[in-house]
Design an enzyme around this catalytic site. Structure first.
Site, PDB file in Angstrom:
ATOM      1  N   LYS A  50      -1.180  -3.428 -10.487  1.00  0.00           N
ATOM      2  CA  LYS A  50      -0.383  -2.529  -9.347  1.00  0.00           C
ATOM      3  C   LYS A  50      -0.757  -3.326  -8.066  1.00  0.00           C
ATOM      4  O   LYS A  50      -1.722  -4.100  -7.859  1.00  0.00           O
ATOM      5  CB  LYS A  50      -0.623  -1.385  -9.190  1.00  0.00           C
ATOM      6  CG  LYS A  50      -1.825  -1.169  -9.013  1.00  0.00           C
ATOM      7  CD  LYS A  50      -2.351   0.378  -8.721  1.00  0.00           C
ATOM      8  CE  LYS A  50      -3.887   0.822  -8.635  1.00  0.00           C
ATOM      9  NZ  LYS A  50      -4.103   2.251  -8.392  1.00  0.00           N
ATOM     10  N   ARG A 151      -5.237  15.357  -7.331  1.00  0.00           N
ATOM     11  CA  ARG A 151      -4.327  14.045  -6.757  1.00  0.00           C
ATOM     12  C   ARG A 151      -2.992  14.449  -7.661  1.00  0.00           C
ATOM     13  O   ARG A 151      -2.382  15.438  -7.940  1.00  0.00           O
ATOM     14  CB  ARG A 151      -4.841  12.772  -6.600  1.00  0.00           C
ATOM     15  CG  ARG A 151      -4.059  11.903  -5.953  1.00  0.00           C
ATOM     16  CD  ARG A 151      -4.538  10.627  -5.691  1.00  0.00           C
ATOM     17  NE  ARG A 151      -4.941   9.826  -7.118  1.00  0.00           N
ATOM     18  CZ  ARG A 151      -5.361   8.715  -7.717  1.00  0.00           C
ATOM     19  NH1 ARG A 151      -5.681   8.170  -6.129  1.00  0.00           N
ATOM     20  NH2 ARG A 151      -5.531   8.125  -8.574  1.00  0.00           N
ATOM     21  N   TYR A 281      -8.118  -9.297  23.483  1.00  0.00           N
ATOM     22  CA  TYR A 281      -7.720  -8.039  24.179  1.00  0.00           C
ATOM     23  C   TYR A 281      -8.677  -7.119  24.614  1.00  0.00           C
ATOM     24  O   TYR A 281      -9.692  -6.938  23.821  1.00  0.00           O
ATOM     25  CB  TYR A 281      -6.757  -7.400  23.396  1.00  0.00           C
ATOM     26  CG  TYR A 281      -5.235  -8.208  23.196  1.00  0.00           C
ATOM     27  CD1 TYR A 281      -4.366  -7.979  24.107  1.00  0.00           C
ATOM     28  CD2 TYR A 281      -5.099  -8.237  21.759  1.00  0.00           C
ATOM     29  CE1 TYR A 281      -3.139  -8.468  23.903  1.00  0.00           C
ATOM     30  CE2 TYR A 281      -3.858  -9.008  21.611  1.00  0.00           C
ATOM     31  CZ  TYR A 281      -2.937  -9.092  22.594  1.00  0.00           C
ATOM     32  OH  TYR A 281      -1.534  -9.580  22.416  1.00  0.00           O
ATOM     33  N   MET A 329      -2.757  -9.792  16.263  1.00  0.00           N
ATOM     34  CA  MET A 329      -2.304  -9.822  15.287  1.00  0.00           C
ATOM     35  C   MET A 329      -1.975 -11.105  14.296  1.00  0.00           C
ATOM     36  O   MET A 329      -1.678 -10.993  13.177  1.00  0.00           O
ATOM     37  CB  MET A 329      -0.547  -9.280  15.733  1.00  0.00           C
ATOM     38  CG  MET A 329       0.685  -9.320  14.558  1.00  0.00           C
ATOM     39  SD  MET A 329       2.114  -8.953  15.437  1.00  0.00           S
ATOM     40  CE  MET A 329       1.831  -7.083  15.804  1.00  0.00           C
TER      41      MET A 329
END
Length: 395
Positions: A50, A151, A281, A329
């Site tokens: 998956k 769950r 930043y 980013m």
């Protein structure tokens, strides 16, 4: 303007790496891990592929896993399952999809293709039965009982109701209950009281299923951690995930696993930055002394965890070096001190060498787990598999 007047723009050949980064997966290591886990388990394996095989590439990873001995493949979505089942060399492989909505389009086609489905509620059971009638063949399902994960899975007060309904549908020819299963919450914590409680609950669930007249072919409970640490959870099938890709969730239990993927980039540029200068930043870091600062063109959009800012290290020019300031980013900076690092030099973010960082390191720096780190690898980073066992990644 008539459409004939638009210019057709073609994309230049940028190459597979775009010169910036690559994720290289070694099929031999994945095959080794499949076989190492199989030797411990002693029962058939459903290889969990998956989430694009935990970021490694679902199609090639599935081919390797099956060739190495996995009996079946586990995915989450119907789309993932359909893609695998439609591959010519995967047509006879058992593929199980764990999630689907009761009103999801395409359910009858999935049932018709022989894809097995995890069923966790009466709504899903009814939907699968209707889809099987439409497909003209019985659906193959695995009933899931919630044994303490809270769950997915049928809640204990509803076990008997759902099992009895499944038995009636099976008697009518609409479905075949091939599996009964659940999932462990704390298997990576040896001795956690929830483990014993869940094993006892699973036995109760199996008893309820049996009392309804069902006789599933396979009972399965063990994920990677349970497979490695708890023989009582192995039953008839195991479902390893992260361990397939080389990471042991219970490191206190030794098993020979090899990390499958390496992530590398290159130094884009280097500049001499004076002491006292703020980096990235927020200027969360100021240089204590003059340093050569290397720019690496990967960032959190590519899966480099921003939460690892100020803690992470990469391997560059012969040693580990710290990442400076906040990860951006698309890029981050590395402290190279007075070393004469040059643009174009390779940078190893995750590697197999003794000095290389790995996904365990990144998960510690980011306060998460290797699963999170690996599945977050961004789409801009191409996955390149060794040639040999995996000749292509088509379909």
């Amino acid at each position: 303007m008539a459409i004939d007047n638009y210019r057709v723009l073609t994309e230049p050949e940028f190459g597979t790496m775009s010169g910036l980064a690559k994720a290289s997966a070694d099929w031999r290591r994945l095959a080794h891990n499949v076989q190492a886990l199989a030797a411990v388990a002693g029962v058939p394996m459903m290889a969990m592929v998956k989430a694009d095989a935990y970021g490694h590439g679902m199609v090639p990873a599935s081919r390797v896993a099956v060739e190495a001995g996995a009996a079946s493949l586990g995915v989450v979505t119907l789309r993932e399952a359909w893609r695998l089942k439609r591959l010519p060399d995967m047509a006879d492989t058992t593929v199980m999809a764990f999630f689907f909505a009761p009103d999801q389009p395409g359910l009858a086609e999935v049932v018709g293709a022989g894809i097995e489905l995890g069923v966790s509620s009466m709504l899903q059971l009814d939907a699968v039965t209707a889809a099987a009638d439409k497909a003209g063949r019985p659906a193959r399902i695995h009933l899931k009982g919630d044994t303490g994960m809270s769950r997915g899975g049928v809640a204990e007060p509803e076990w008997a109701m759902v099992a009895e309904a499944a038995a009636k549908h099976q008697a009518a020819g609409s479905l075949v209950v091939v599996g009964a299963w659940s999932h462990m919450a704390c298997a990576d914590e040896i001795g956690h009281p929830a483990n014993a409680e869940q094993k006892a609950a699973f036995e109760r669930f199996l008893g309820t299923v049996s009392a309804s007249g069902l006789e599933p072919e396979v009972r399965h409970l063990a994920n990677s951690a349970a497979l490695i640490a708890d023989p009582e959870t192995r039953y008839d099938l195991v479902r390893p995930g992260i361990a397939l890709y080389g990471y042991n969730p219970v490191p206190q239990v030794a098993i020979d696993l090899q990390p499958v993927i390496e992530i590398r980039s290159v130094v884009m540029s280097v500049k001499r930055v004076p002491a006292g200068t703020g980096i990235s930043y927020g200027h969360t870091v100021h240089l204590e002394q003059d340093a050569n600062v290397a720019l690496v063109p990967l960032g959190y959009a590519d899966g480099v965890p921003r939460a690892a800012s100020g803690k992470a290290e990469v391997y560059l020019a012969g040693k580990r070096r710290r990442v400076l300031g906040r990860i951006c980013m698309d890029q981050f900076m590395v402290d190279c001190g007075d070393d004469a690092v040059k643009a174009g030099e390779p940078v190893v973010l995750i590697g197999a060498g003794e000095q290389h960082p790995d996904a365990d390191d990144w998960s510690a720096w980011a306060g998460t787990i290797p699963n999170d780190v690996l599945t977050a690898i961004g789409s801009r980073v191409p996955r390149l598999w060794n040639r040999g066992l995996v000749p292509r990644e088509d379909a």
